[in-house]
Design an enzyme around this catalytic site. Structure first.
Site, PDB file in Angstrom:
ATOM      1  N   SER A 150     -72.999  12.624 -39.492  1.00 27.14           N
ATOM      2  CA  SER A 150     -74.259  12.224 -38.873  1.00 27.14           C
ATOM      3  C   SER A 150     -74.278  12.674 -37.418  1.00 27.14           C
ATOM      4  CB  SER A 150     -74.432  10.706 -38.967  1.00 27.14           C
ATOM      5  OG  SER A 150     -73.369  10.044 -38.323  1.00 27.14           O
TER       6      SER A 150
ATOM      7  N   LEU B 222     -83.139  16.721 -33.255  1.00 26.07           N
ATOM      8  CA  LEU B 222     -83.596  17.766 -32.338  1.00 26.07           C
ATOM      9  C   LEU B 222     -84.122  18.975 -33.098  1.00 26.07           C
ATOM     10  CD1 LEU B 222     -80.870  17.519 -29.559  1.00 26.07           C
ATOM     11  CD2 LEU B 222     -83.308  17.012 -29.327  1.00 26.07           C
TER      12      LEU B 222
ATOM     13  N   THR C  62     -66.648  27.378 -42.494  1.00 26.18           N
ATOM     14  CA  THR C  62     -67.939  27.246 -43.180  1.00 26.18           C
ATOM     15  C   THR C  62     -67.839  26.428 -44.470  1.00 26.18           C
ATOM     16  OG1 THR C  62     -67.607  29.298 -44.437  1.00 26.18           O
ATOM     17  CG2 THR C  62     -68.701  29.478 -42.283  1.00 26.18           C
TER      18      THR C  62
ATOM     19  N   VAL D 127     -69.931  23.227 -44.840  1.00 31.03           N
ATOM     20  CA  VAL D 127     -71.357  23.501 -45.061  1.00 31.03           C
ATOM     21  C   VAL D 127     -71.598  23.823 -46.532  1.00 31.03           C
ATOM     22  CG1 VAL D 127     -73.328  24.933 -44.413  1.00 31.03           C
ATOM     23  CG2 VAL D 127     -71.596  24.361 -42.703  1.00 31.03           C
TER      24      VAL D 127
ATOM     25  N   CYS E 158     -87.028  -3.031 -16.296  1.00 33.94           N
ATOM     26  CA  CYS E 158     -87.015  -4.191 -17.188  1.00 33.94           C
ATOM     27  C   CYS E 158     -86.051  -5.271 -16.676  1.00 33.94           C
ATOM     28  CB  CYS E 158     -86.704  -3.759 -18.612  1.00 33.94           C
ATOM     29  SG  CYS E 158     -87.102  -5.040 -19.845  1.00 33.94           S
ATOM     30  N   PHE E 159     -84.908  -5.451 -17.308  1.00 36.06           N
ATOM     31  CA  PHE E 159     -83.920  -6.418 -16.820  1.00 36.06           C
ATOM     32  C   PHE E 159     -83.494  -6.053 -15.404  1.00 36.06           C
ATOM     33  CE2 PHE E 159     -79.745  -8.785 -18.011  1.00 36.06           C
ATOM     34  CZ  PHE E 159     -80.296  -9.992 -17.624  1.00 36.06           C
ATOM     35  N   GLY E 160     -83.508  -4.754 -15.103  1.00 34.17           N
ATOM     36  CA  GLY E 160     -83.204  -4.292 -13.750  1.00 34.17           C
ATOM     37  C   GLY E 160     -84.195  -4.828 -12.735  1.00 34.17           C
TER      38      GLY E 160
ATOM     39  N   HIS F 222     -91.322  -0.091 -19.133  1.00 29.45           N
ATOM     40  CA  HIS F 222     -90.371   1.005 -19.343  1.00 29.45           C
ATOM     41  C   HIS F 222     -91.087   2.349 -19.153  1.00 29.45           C
ATOM     42  CE1 HIS F 222     -86.850  -1.117 -21.236  1.00 29.45           C
ATOM     43  NE2 HIS F 222     -87.773  -2.055 -21.378  1.00 29.45           N
TER      44      HIS F 222
ATOM     45  N   GLU G  47     -89.906   5.238 -18.869  1.00 27.46           N
ATOM     46  CA  GLU G  47     -89.218   6.347 -19.531  1.00 27.46           C
ATOM     47  C   GLU G  47     -89.805   6.685 -20.890  1.00 27.46           C
ATOM     48  OE1 GLU G  47     -86.739   2.657 -20.726  1.00 27.46           O
ATOM     49  OE2 GLU G  47     -87.972   3.339 -19.048  1.00 27.46           O
TER      50      GLU G  47
END
EC number: 6.3.4.2
Length: 538
Positions: A15, A21, A191, A194, A385-387, A512, A514
């Site tokens: 995994s 991506l 290989t 795969v 947030c918590f920050g 948030h 981000e």
């Protein structure tokens, strides 16, 4: 109207091999050709969503506009596609079984014996098709999490196999992403894993239409030829996705090797040129930036960087346009508490700090100490947030003089609960999906730093919290010099800051920022922070 197309992305060997991506990159490449694209992540775990999972186990919980607590890959999809997705774009085993069992209890199956095939697989296919139907997308890309052979993923792979039969060969395209490991002792790229992964996929009844081979370095043609032969594919259908420093270059690498061209030719019967000009400009800006700035990342889950991946990416987005390259100094707040890390040394080394989100008691005092040092030392600091909540606690303790001030999340008996449970959260005893979640309107106060960054009164930002700045203490905090720069519609404090005459950049947000940052449209809060850090660096 042509039938909807489906691209199914599976993974093999291990995994976290790069399926997310790859999916995000393909979504961008097809979108840049003028197709409307949706991307779905399937997570085979039995949790209903990612909301109650430990970040060390699963990485960041990405919050969508509609309040979905989703897999971090949804964040990749949003950033690459440049569009908002929903909770329906993240499907889990827990959701599927919960729905099927609820239907069975309601009598929807009319006395049938409820089984994995067809009831579970039909529910999976229905969820996938619903996303396409609601959006009207030309293409729906579906990433199936985990690896081929995992027992949890078998119903999803079976549903995908059935989709090829039902939707038709010309409307489905299977991509298999698998790792070709490198053995440094022999200098060989292997290989065989795969090949075995493809063999396992075939046993399930799926023949891949393309294979994306992940590798540490570019593969030799002979290795790719072996894989193509074993997969019964032309050489052009085997793509090599080797390690690169900049993930935003990946779509350009896959485009050069023709992945999107293969998909478009099969599904739409044509080949068109993508418009990647703006994406290429961003990649060039990011890679051209050579001036480095050091940012201390103060948090409690720093041993797994994926816990804060959206914040890291938001920093990259803003830094590219400022012409700087962020060097991240990961600081475990628990280590500050234990004396393992000297906060003064962190302050001296860093050009600025971000105090990261999180929950619970562990590491809280370390975060508060970092906030104090960067506030008093007048170096740029951003709290999220918590920050933000702990920034208020620190200010109450060290400026207001309320030495025992705290959040009731950490100390329910504090005599000065400057941060307390939201009124709407009182009486809630279930944890899953019950926080203040998703996009909410934020009203920004004119004349503040936040106003200068957004340039308008109203903004929409995403949230994930149960606690707020206690309104009982707001007036006292303001009298002591803390500026409330944004409010929610309900009257909750959304952001606090210090005046520029008191500090070069001290800003903390309950929301948030981000989660809405994009490579082509960086979040204003991060732009402001990076600009301040770059200015300090000189």
């Amino acid at each position: 109207m042509s039938p909807r197309k489906y691209v199914i992305v599976t993974g093999g060997v291990l995994s976290s091999v790069g399926k997310g991506l790859t999916t995000a990159s393909l979504a961008l490449l097809l979108s840049s050709r003028g197709y409307s694209v949706e991307a779905i992540k399937i997570d085979p775990y039995i949790n209903v969503d990612a909301g109650t999972m430990n970040p060390y186990m699963h990485g960041e919980v990405f919050v969508t506009e509609d309040g979905g607590e989703t897999d971090l890959d949804i964040g990749h999809y949003e950033r690459f596609l440049g569009k908002n997705l929903s909770r329906k774009h993240n499907i889990t085993t827990g959701q599927i079984y919960f729905s099927v069992i609820s239907k069975e209890r309601s009598g929807d199956y009319l006395g049938q014996t409820v089984q994995v095939i067809p009831h579970i697989t039909d529910e999976i296919k229905s969820r996938i098709k619903e996303v396409g139907d609601v959006s009207g997308a030309d293409v729906v890309i579906v990433e199936i999490g985990g690896t081929v052979g995992d027992i949890e993923g078998l119903p999803f792979l079976e549903a995908a196999r059935q989709m090829r039969l039902e939707e038709g060969f010309d409307n489905t395209f299977f991509i298999h992403v698998a790792l070709s490991p490198y053995l440094p002792t022999t200098g060989e790229q292997k290989t065989k894993p795969v090949q075995h992964s493809i063999q396992e996929l075939r046993r399930i009844g799926i023949q891949p239409d393309a294979v994306v081979v992940r590798s540490h370095q570019p593969l030799e043609q002979e290795g790719l030829r072996k894989i193509a032969l074993y997969a019964t594919l032309p050489m052009e259908n085997v793509i090599n996705s080797y390690d690169i420093e900049n993930i935003y270059r990946l779509p350009l690498l896959l485009e050069k090797q023709g992945l999107a061209r293969l998909v478009e030719r099969r599904l739409f019967g044509r080949e068109t040129r993508p418009d990647l000009s703006r994406w290429e400009e961003f990649v060039a800006l990011y890679e051209k930036a050579s001036r480095r700035v050091k940012v201390a990342m103060v948090g409690k889950y720093t041993k797994l960087r994926d816990s804060y991946i959206s914040i890291v990416e938001a920093l990259k987005h803003a830094s590219a346009y400022e012409g700087v390259r962020p060097e991240l100094l990961w600081v475990e707040s628990t280590d500050i508490e234990r004396g393992v890390v000297d906060v003064d040394r962190v302050f001296e080394e860093a050009d600025g700090a971000i105090v990261l989100p999180g929950f619970g008691v562990r590491g809280v005092e370390g975060k508060i100490e970092a906030i104090r040092r960067f506030r008093e030392g007048k170096k740029p600091m951003l709290g999220i947030c918590f920050g933000m909540q702990l920034s208020v606690v620190e200010y109450a303790r060290n400026v207001l003089g309320l030495k025992e001030a705290h959040t009731t999340e950490v100390n329910p008996e504090t005599p000065h609960p400057v941060v307390d449970l939201l009124p709407e959260q009182r009486g809630i005893d279930k944890l899953g999906g019950t926080m203040r979640l998703g996009a909410r309107p934020v009203r920004i106060v004119e004349g503040t730093i936040l106003w200068s960054l957004y340039g308008r009164e109203l903004a929409s930002e995403r949230h994930r919290h149960r606690y707020e700045v206690n309104p009982t203490y707001v007036d006292r905090l303001v009298e002591a010099g803390l500026v409330v720069s944004a409010w929610s519609q309900e009257g909750y404090v959304e952001a606090v800051e210090l005046r520029p005459r008191d500090h070069p950049f001290f800003l903390a947000t309950q929301f948030h920022p981000e989660f809405k940052s994009r490579p082509l449209n960086p979040a204003p809060v991060f732009k402001g922070f990076v600009t301040a850090v770059a200015r300090l660096r000189g």
